[in-house]
Design an enzyme around this catalytic site. Structure first.
Site, mmCIF file in Angstrom:
data_model
loop_
_atom_site.group_PDB
_atom_site.id
_atom_site.type_symbol
_atom_site.label_atom_id
_atom_site.label_comp_id
_atom_site.label_asym_id
_atom_site.label_seq_id
_atom_site.Cartn_x
_atom_site.Cartn_y
_atom_site.Cartn_z
ATOM 1 N N THR A 194 -8.132 10.047 8.543
ATOM 2 C CA THR A 194 -7.835 8.783 7.865
ATOM 3 C C THR A 194 -7.868 7.593 8.810
ATOM 4 O OG1 THR A 194 -5.456 9.109 8.227
ATOM 5 C CG2 THR A 194 -6.386 9.955 6.164
ATOM 6 N N LYS A 241 0.824 -1.203 0.000
ATOM 7 C CA LYS A 241 0.000 0.000 0.000
ATOM 8 C C LYS A 241 0.860 1.256 0.000
ATOM 9 C CE LYS A 241 -2.088 -1.203 3.757
ATOM 10 N NZ LYS A 241 -3.007 -1.325 4.918
ATOM 11 N N GLY A 260 -8.540 4.356 10.482
ATOM 12 C CA GLY A 260 -9.226 3.129 10.096
ATOM 13 C C GLY A 260 -9.115 2.744 8.642
ATOM 14 N N THR A 261 -8.323 3.484 7.851
ATOM 15 C CA THR A 261 -8.269 3.175 6.418
ATOM 16 C C THR A 261 -7.676 1.792 6.149
ATOM 17 O OG1 THR A 261 -6.194 4.427 6.298
ATOM 18 C CG2 THR A 261 -8.202 5.551 5.601
ATOM 19 N N GLY A 262 -6.601 1.424 6.864
ATOM 20 C CA GLY A 262 -5.989 0.123 6.628
ATOM 21 C C GLY A 262 -6.905 -1.017 6.995
ATOM 22 N N CYS A 263 -7.558 -0.907 8.161
ATOM 23 C CA CYS A 263 -8.523 -1.931 8.578
ATOM 24 C C CYS A 263 -9.651 -2.039 7.558
ATOM 25 C CB CYS A 263 -9.111 -1.574 9.940
ATOM 26 S SG CYS A 263 -7.925 -1.364 11.262
#
Length: 269
Positions: free
Chosen positions: A211, A178, A213-216
């Protein structure tokens, strides 16, 4: 009334008391995609939009019991694995996932924050590398996690591609490096590698501090799409579109970096 048939996904991750990331974000993401969400909580965190003040890890036996309870009663069409903060827990969950027949596993290797701070110790990193990565249908490391797994600095698009190749050799079927933490024009650019096909997936970056929580959310959205039967590369593309839209409509809660808007169509015209 006849029951409504629905795909089911399982998230194995930590709880975020502020509701922006972890289990809470995963379950909202599953629901958005019309997938029934189940969960195994690995840790209880005291956190809000400004940071984390306490983490309490659950015993491995508690986590595996939750997974057993779900898997013994329901068909699990996909799994998302998030925060596993200690070696013993990683090994217990890896043993269980290798033993139980579940759908494809999306692993979000929560090891290093986007800012570059290592979140788990070296023993846990080693266990994640050797035990969990080979189980992953799709692995979603951020820039710093990819740097740790690949053993190289990552500054350019070619660096991202080389890191994807090196990490793929550790056993995951697909690696998605990512680019949210990449500099300049590479922000918002991810690299996909499945051992044969290398793809660069780019979206226009959204300029917002909210931003959380974007990865989860990305890994959960990929798992939801896989649960629905979407092919892996298309699942990743659609998940990226979903996260990008949610970033455009963050929630006005808290005094720090707020969460993205998981249900943006319901609260914005």
């Amino acid at each position: 009334m006849k029951p409504f048939p629905v795909a089911t996904a399982l998230t194995i991750a930590g709880s975020d008391s502020g509701g922006g990331a972890g289990i809470q974000a995963d379950l909202r993401t599953f629901s958005f995609h019309r997938v029934h969400g189940t969960s195994a909580v690995t840790a209880i965190t005291a956190q809000n939009t400004r940071g984390v003040t306490r983490v309490d890890l659950l015993p491995p036996e508690s986590v595996t019991a939750q997974v057993d309870a779900v898997a013994s009663d329901m068909r699990v069409d996909a799994v998302k694995v998030g925060m596993l903060a200690q070696r013993e827990l990683i090994e217990a969950v890896a043993d269980q996932l290798a033993r139980v027949s579940l759908g494809p596993i999306v692993v979000d290797p929560v090891m290093v924050s986007r800012a570059g701070s290592q979140l788990i110790d070296d023993e846990a990193v080693g266990a994640l590398r050797s035990r969990m990565l080979p189980l992953a249908a799709i692995l979603t490391p951020n820039r710093h996690e990819a740097k740790l797994l690949a053993g190289m600095d990552i500054q350019t698009l070619e660096d991202m591609r080389e890191a994807a190749r090196r990490i793929h050799a550790l056993g995951s079927r697909v690696v998605l490096v990512k680019g949210g933490g990449m500099p300049g024009a590479l922000r918002g650019t991810d690299v996909w590698f499945d051992g044969t096909r290398m793809e660069t997936l780019s979206v226009a970056p959204v300029d917002t501090p909210n931003t959380h929580g974007t990865g989860c959310t990305l890994s959960a959205a990929i798992a939801a799409r896989l649960a629905l039967g979407t092919p892996p590369l298309e699942a990743v593309r659609l998940a990226k579109e979903y996260v990008t839209s949610a970033l455009r409509y963050p929630l006005a809660v808290g005094h720090g970096n707020g969460p993205i808007g998981h249900f943006f169509p319901l609260i914005h015209d």
